[in-house]
Design an enzyme around this catalytic site. Structure first.
Site, short mmCIF file in Angstrom:
data_model
loop_
_atom_site.label_atom_id
_atom_site.label_comp_id
_atom_site.label_asym_id
_atom_site.label_seq_id
_atom_site.Cartn_x
_atom_site.Cartn_y
_atom_site.Cartn_z
N THR A 323 0.88 -1.28 -0.37
CA THR A 323 0.01 -0.38 -0.48
C THR A 323 1.04 0.97 0.45
O THR A 323 2.13 1.35 -0.21
CB THR A 323 -0.90 0.04 0.67
OG1 THR A 323 -0.26 0.17 2.44
CG2 THR A 323 -1.98 -1.03 1.02
N CYS A 324 0.02 2.33 -0.01
CA CYS A 324 1.17 3.61 -0.34
C CYS A 324 0.81 4.44 1.29
O CYS A 324 1.27 5.46 1.36
CB CYS A 324 0.40 4.23 -1.23
SG CYS A 324 -0.08 3.94 -3.24
N ASP A 325 1.03 3.78 2.07
CA ASP A 325 0.90 4.08 3.72
C ASP A 325 2.39 3.79 4.20
O ASP A 325 2.93 2.82 3.95
CB ASP A 325 0.09 3.54 4.28
CG ASP A 325 -0.08 4.63 5.70
OD1 ASP A 325 0.82 4.61 6.19
OD2 ASP A 325 -1.20 4.56 6.31
N GLY A 326 2.83 5.30 4.13
CA GLY A 326 4.78 4.81 5.35
C GLY A 326 4.53 4.36 6.28
O GLY A 326 5.62 3.53 6.79
N ASN A 366 -6.55 0.65 0.43
CA ASN A 366 -5.23 1.70 -0.83
C ASN A 366 -6.57 0.98 -2.56
O ASN A 366 -5.34 0.04 -3.41
CB ASN A 366 -4.46 1.32 -0.87
CG ASN A 366 -3.34 2.38 -0.94
OD1 ASN A 366 -2.16 2.15 -1.71
ND2 ASN A 366 -4.23 3.31 -1.11
#
Ligand SMILES: *Cc1c(COP(=O)(O)O)cnc(C)c1O
Length: 376
Positions: A323-326, A366
């Site tokens: 996913t695009c979560d840090g 996402n």
């Protein structure tokens, strides 16, 4: 990987990521725990894996169930569990939910505050109640913190109040923290509970039950004490604290019964590095924290990772989700290494993922769908 799971994956080649659970392993774990601690009545903590197949299998073995919500009560009833075998162990319940569970026949409830006790007195009149006490969680890899439980002196007062409100003051419970690697933590907590038994005895209340909670550890990447050692330490604590007057013993294992039964098959989406000459490779899998691996928070639970290229020379890696979560990094600091020959598209298996994965998976963060699950 069990032969069952291996055969299923070879024949069906399911899309990844997916969790595959071998129910025979759940059954083996149930027997192993029962044999190690024959004195204890097992209440499976449904939240670890509430799949109907798991509940059916455990119900067939005669297990009892620890639930936290009405939906978990319903799942147990749907698996044919007698409501007398269900403990509503959550200390934070809506009064309507207490009433619903009571109407369905549930007669055993946990609490850890005066306000919850008031709800129980109204919504579950005459029910058996047990008070959860606050204990140390040192040694636990997934601690439950100070969120649950009250002090010993408050517990003693509340049990007297329970009696005065027409409830049955049945016993005490605690939870030493999940994936507890120090068996002495149970002994300390049993000692704390025994003192409250004594205090209440002097007030004319004979408690009949001690609930040792969950926390029974399984081997992830690192060794843990085996279940017999944990059980022996617990028995030793019970004898020391209660002598020949050991009350009914309940345990609420979650992780121990289901974790080792599951394997999560994933695929490598990307392998990269952050600069020329960096020897740490970043390996991005098609599953991450939001796909079910929430217990990698702070790298707490260190799952074993297997690839088809095991045996080849390895190098250091950071392992991350898609996913695009840090925050969606599984391991960066725990010293994981994977084969240098690992390629994009390779299958990677994450072991011992049968507990605390499917229900932690997001509904579609996402756009990634919830974790698929198969039960054999
Ligand atoms: C989560 C939970 C358990 C199960 O804990 P494990 O560490 O998985 O064995 C048992 N009891 C209660 C009250 C819980 O909340």
């Amino acid at each position: 990987m069990t032969p069952h799971i291996e055969k299923f994956l070879a024949e069906h080649r399911p899309q990844t990521p997916c969790l595959v659970v071998d129910l025979d392993v759940v059954e083996d774990n149930y027997h192993a725990l029962k044999n190690a601690l024959p004195r204890a009545e097992i209440y499976y903590a449904v939240k670890a894996n509430p799949a109907s197949q798991v509940l059916d299998r455990l119900a067939g073995l005669g297990s009892n169930f620890d639930v936290a919500s009405i939906s978990e009560v319903d799942r147990c009833l749907a698996s044919g569990v007698d409501p007398e075998r269900i403990a509503f162990g959550n200390t934070v319940k809506k009064q309507d939910d207490i009433a619903t569970a009571f109407a369905q026949g549930v007669r055993l409830f946990a609490f850890d505050s005066a306000t919850e006790l008031e709800k129980l007195a109204v919504a579950a009149p005459g029910a058996k109640v047990f008070c959860r006490i606050l204990v140390e969680n040192g040694g636990a890899q997934w601690p439950l913190s100070r969120k649950f439980g009250c002090s010993a002196r408050m517990a003693a007062d509340l049990m007297i109040e329970a009696r005065d409100k027409g409830l049955v003051p049945y016993g005490l419970s605690f939870h030493v923290g999940s994936q507890q690697t120090d068996p002495l933590q149970w002994q300390a907590a049993i000692g704390d509970a025994a003192m409250i038994f004594t205090t209440l005895g002097a007030a004319g209340i004979e408690l009949g039950m001690i609930d040792l909670g969950g926390g029974f550890p399984i081997r992830y990447r690192d060794d843990v004490p085996d279940i017999q050692e944990v059980a022996d330490t617990i028995m030793d604590g019970l004898v020391r604290s209660f002598g020949n007057r050991i009350p009914t013993v309940m345990i609420e294992p979650g992780r121990y019964l289901t974790a080792t039964a599951g394997l999560l098959r994933t695929e490598v989406v990307l392998i990269s590095s952050k600069d020329y000459g960096d020897d740490v490779r970043w390996v991005y899998l098609d599953v991450g924290k939001f796909g079910g691996l929430a217990e990698t928070m702070d790298e707490a639970i260190k799952y074993p990772i297997r690839t088809l290229r095991d045996g080849d020379e390895t190098g250091p890696v950071a392992v991350a989700g898609p996913t695009c979560d840090g925050a969606d990094i599984l391991y960066e600091k725990s010293g994981y290494r994977l084969p240098l020959s690992l390629k994009v598209g390779d299958q990677v298996d994450i072991l011992n993922t049968g507990a605390y994965t499917t229900t932690y998976s997001s509904v579609g963060f996402n756009g990634f769908p919830p974790l698929k699950e198969f039960y054999l």
